[in-house]
Design a protein around this motif. Structure first.
Motif, PDB file in Angstrom:
ATOM      1  N   CYS A 112       0.833  -1.194   0.000  1.00 13.05           N
ATOM      2  CA  CYS A 112       0.000   0.000   0.000  1.00 13.05           C
ATOM      3  C   CYS A 112       0.868   1.245   0.000  1.00 13.05           C
ATOM      4  O   CYS A 112       2.035   1.217   0.404  1.00 13.05           O
ATOM      5  CB  CYS A 112      -0.958   0.020   1.183  1.00 13.05           C
ATOM      6  SG  CYS A 112      -0.196   0.410   2.772  1.00 13.05           S
ATOM      7  N   ILE A 113       0.291   2.340  -0.479  1.00 14.12           N
ATOM      8  CA  ILE A 113       0.921   3.659  -0.450  1.00 14.12           C
ATOM      9  C   ILE A 113       0.142   4.484   0.563  1.00 14.12           C
ATOM     10  O   ILE A 113      -1.079   4.614   0.460  1.00 14.12           O
ATOM     11  CB  ILE A 113       0.892   4.328  -1.834  1.00 14.12           C
ATOM     12  CG1 ILE A 113       1.650   3.455  -2.852  1.00 14.12           C
ATOM     13  CG2 ILE A 113       1.503   5.724  -1.777  1.00 14.12           C
ATOM     14  CD1 ILE A 113       1.545   3.962  -4.282  1.00 14.12           C
ATOM     15  N   ALA A 114       0.833   5.028   1.558  1.00 14.37           N
ATOM     16  CA  ALA A 114       0.177   5.765   2.639  1.00 14.37           C
ATOM     17  C   ALA A 114       0.632   7.217   2.622  1.00 14.37           C
ATOM     18  O   ALA A 114       1.811   7.500   2.857  1.00 14.37           O
ATOM     19  CB  ALA A 114       0.512   5.128   3.982  1.00 14.37           C
ATOM     20  N   LEU A 115      -0.290   8.144   2.322  1.00 12.41           N
ATOM     21  CA  LEU A 115       0.044   9.570   2.198  1.00 12.41           C
ATOM     22  C   LEU A 115      -1.014  10.440   2.885  1.00 12.41           C
ATOM     23  O   LEU A 115      -1.954  10.907   2.222  1.00 12.41           O
ATOM     24  CB  LEU A 115       0.128   9.981   0.716  1.00 12.41           C
ATOM     25  CG  LEU A 115       1.142   9.288  -0.158  1.00 12.41           C
ATOM     26  CD1 LEU A 115       0.892   9.622  -1.611  1.00 12.41           C
ATOM     27  CD2 LEU A 115       2.535   9.703   0.236  1.00 12.41           C
ATOM     28  N   PRO A 116      -0.900  10.848   4.107  1.00 13.50           N
ATOM     29  CA  PRO A 116      -0.102  10.186   5.144  1.00 13.50           C
ATOM     30  C   PRO A 116      -0.841   8.970   5.665  1.00 13.50           C
ATOM     31  O   PRO A 116      -1.996   8.756   5.344  1.00 13.50           O
ATOM     32  CB  PRO A 116       0.000  11.278   6.225  1.00 13.50           C
ATOM     33  CG  PRO A 116      -1.298  12.009   6.086  1.00 13.50           C
ATOM     34  CD  PRO A 116      -1.619  12.020   4.598  1.00 13.50           C
ATOM     35  N   ALA A 117      -0.176   8.213   6.489  1.00 16.16           N
ATOM     36  CA  ALA A 117      -0.757   6.956   6.972  1.00 16.16           C
ATOM     37  C   ALA A 117      -2.052   7.215   7.731  1.00 16.16           C
ATOM     38  O   ALA A 117      -2.171   8.182   8.465  1.00 16.16           O
ATOM     39  CB  ALA A 117       0.249   6.225   7.856  1.00 16.16           C
ATOM     40  N   THR A 118      -3.005   6.323   7.549  1.00 13.24           N
ATOM     41  CA  THR A 118      -4.319   6.266   8.200  1.00 13.24           C
ATOM     42  C   THR A 118      -5.302   7.313   7.681  1.00 13.24           C
ATOM     43  O   THR A 118      -6.497   7.205   7.926  1.00 13.24           O
ATOM     44  CB  THR A 118      -4.241   6.404   9.750  1.00 13.24           C
ATOM     45  OG1 THR A 118      -3.910   7.752  10.077  1.00 13.24           O
ATOM     46  CG2 THR A 118      -3.213   5.452  10.322  1.00 13.24           C
ATOM     47  N   ILE A 119      -4.849   8.334   6.953  1.00 16.76           N
ATOM     48  CA  ILE A 119      -5.774   9.327   6.399  1.00 16.76           C
ATOM     49  C   ILE A 119      -6.036   9.037   4.932  1.00 16.76           C
ATOM     50  O   ILE A 119      -7.174   9.002   4.481  1.00 16.76           O
ATOM     51  CB  ILE A 119      -5.231  10.751   6.588  1.00 16.76           C
ATOM     52  CG1 ILE A 119      -5.184  11.100   8.077  1.00 16.76           C
ATOM     53  CG2 ILE A 119      -6.113  11.762   5.852  1.00 16.76           C
ATOM     54  CD1 ILE A 119      -4.636  12.477   8.375  1.00 16.76           C
ATOM     55  N   PHE A 120      -4.985   8.807   4.150  1.00 12.71           N
ATOM     56  CA  PHE A 120      -5.138   8.475   2.740  1.00 12.71           C
ATOM     57  C   PHE A 120      -4.222   7.313   2.418  1.00 12.71           C
ATOM     58  O   PHE A 120      -2.998   7.430   2.510  1.00 12.71           O
ATOM     59  CB  PHE A 120      -4.813   9.682   1.866  1.00 12.71           C
ATOM     60  CG  PHE A 120      -4.905   9.390   0.391  1.00 12.71           C
ATOM     61  CD1 PHE A 120      -6.051   8.827  -0.153  1.00 12.71           C
ATOM     62  CD2 PHE A 120      -3.830   9.674  -0.451  1.00 12.71           C
ATOM     63  CE1 PHE A 120      -6.135   8.555  -1.507  1.00 12.71           C
ATOM     64  CE2 PHE A 120      -3.909   9.411  -1.813  1.00 12.71           C
ATOM     65  CZ  PHE A 120      -5.062   8.853  -2.333  1.00 12.71           C
ATOM     66  N   GLU A 121      -4.800   6.185   2.059  1.00 13.74           N
ATOM     67  CA  GLU A 121      -4.028   4.993   1.742  1.00 13.74           C
ATOM     68  C   GLU A 121      -4.619   4.323   0.505  1.00 13.74           C
ATOM     69  O   GLU A 121      -5.841   4.300   0.337  1.00 13.74           O
ATOM     70  CB  GLU A 121      -4.033   4.011   2.915  1.00 13.74           C
ATOM     71  CG  GLU A 121      -3.406   4.566   4.186  1.00 13.74           C
ATOM     72  CD  GLU A 121      -3.550   3.610   5.359  1.00 13.74           C
ATOM     73  OE1 GLU A 121      -2.624   3.563   6.182  1.00 13.74           O
ATOM     74  OE2 GLU A 121      -4.584   2.916   5.447  1.00 13.74           O
ATOM     75  N   ILE A 122      -3.738   3.776  -0.338  1.00 16.42           N
ATOM     76  CA  ILE A 122      -4.154   3.030  -1.523  1.00 16.42           C
ATOM     77  C   ILE A 122      -3.600   1.614  -1.406  1.00 16.42           C
ATOM     78  O   ILE A 122      -2.385   1.435  -1.251  1.00 16.42           O
ATOM     79  CB  ILE A 122      -3.648   3.684  -2.816  1.00 16.42           C
ATOM     80  CG1 ILE A 122      -4.063   5.158  -2.879  1.00 16.42           C
ATOM     81  CG2 ILE A 122      -4.182   2.937  -4.040  1.00 16.42           C
ATOM     82  CD1 ILE A 122      -3.491   5.892  -4.076  1.00 16.42           C
TER      83      ILE A 122
END
Length: 259
Positions: free
Chosen positions: A204-214
């Motif tokens: 997964c790509i986390a930008l930032p983690a827990t708010i926007f993740e793919i």
């Protein structure tokens, strides 16, 4: 936290206009339900290896169920990143009502599709709650079983247990994490012929983690593979997105903010 939630919801049903159901029209109706919710949370936000535990119970005229959810972060040495572990277990105390199935546990977390009424308490924010296809239908929240790949099967009507693991890749310097999920549901809820253990894994790509993740699921168990094959779900359609609008609440942000 003790809550009483009363939901009054518009529903649309397709009903036949002529005999044989050749033509259909939409008929709207109101659906009402009330749920009592009890939740106890224990949280330790220590700098090294923080953890939290949530225990809750829900009750209505249609069901009674309880669950426990635990989080633990194990930091890598000399880094403020590491491995996140989530454990979930839930069971029904009473599911004898014909409507209890609406409130079953979901292995794939909470989704916005109209046929998957997972967020029946309306605690989470979705861009569109009635999407069955397209990118908006791929939004989800890591609740219940927390699987990153969607499958209509494994929706537990008795009990469910799952583990979710996400890990940063040390010294990579990129917001990329690897993940793995595993879960079991009661025998009555499994798709006929499927194994007791379901799993998935990927990155997964986390930008930032827990708010926007793919999330990009790459590996999954046989029962999930059969669902994907039967419904001809492409790789792009398997990608899921977390848009955690709840964490963007300015009051919650200020309350939880720390340097």
């Amino acid at each position: 936290k003790i809550r009483n939630i009363n939901i009054l919801r518009d529903e649309t049903h397709s009903v036949p206009v002529v005999a044989g159901g050749i033509e259909y029209t939409d008929k709207k109706s109101l659906y009402n339900y009330m749920i009592n919710h009890l939740r106890y949370s224990l949280k330790n936000s220590r700098t090294i290896n923080p953890f939290s535990i949530n225990i809750e119970a829900q009750q209505s005229v249609d069901f009674i169920k309880t669950s426990i959810e635990a989080f633990y972060t194990l930091y890598f040495e000399k880094e403020e990143k590491g491995i996140d572990v989530r454990l979930f277990a839930g069971t029904f105390i009473d599911n004898s009502s014909a409507n209890a199935g609406k409130y079953r546990f979901r292995l794939s977390g909470f989704s916005p599709t109209r046929f998957n009424e997972s967020d029946y308490l309306y605690d989470y924010t979705f861009l569109n709650r009635s999407e069955n296809e397209g990118v908006l239908s791929q939004q989800f929240y890591e609740q219940d079983g927390g699987f990153k790949i969607y499958t209509a099967g494994s929706q537990a009507q008795n009990w469910m247990a799952a583990i979710n693991v996400k890990a940063y890749i040390p010294k990579l310097g990129l917001p990329i994490r690897v993940f793995g999920d595993a879960g079991v549901v009661d025998a009555d809820s499994r798709i006929k012929g499927s194994k007791s253990l379901s799993y998935d894994a990927g990155f997964c790509i986390a930008l930032p983690a827990t708010i926007f993740e793919i999330y990009f699921p790459l590996v999954y168990s046989e029962d999930i593979k059969n669902y994907i094959t039967a419904n001809k779900i492409s790789f792009v359609e398997r990608i899921r997105v977390v848009l955690n609008f709840n964490l963007l609440n300015p009051f919650d942000f200020l309350r939880n903010f720390s340097l």
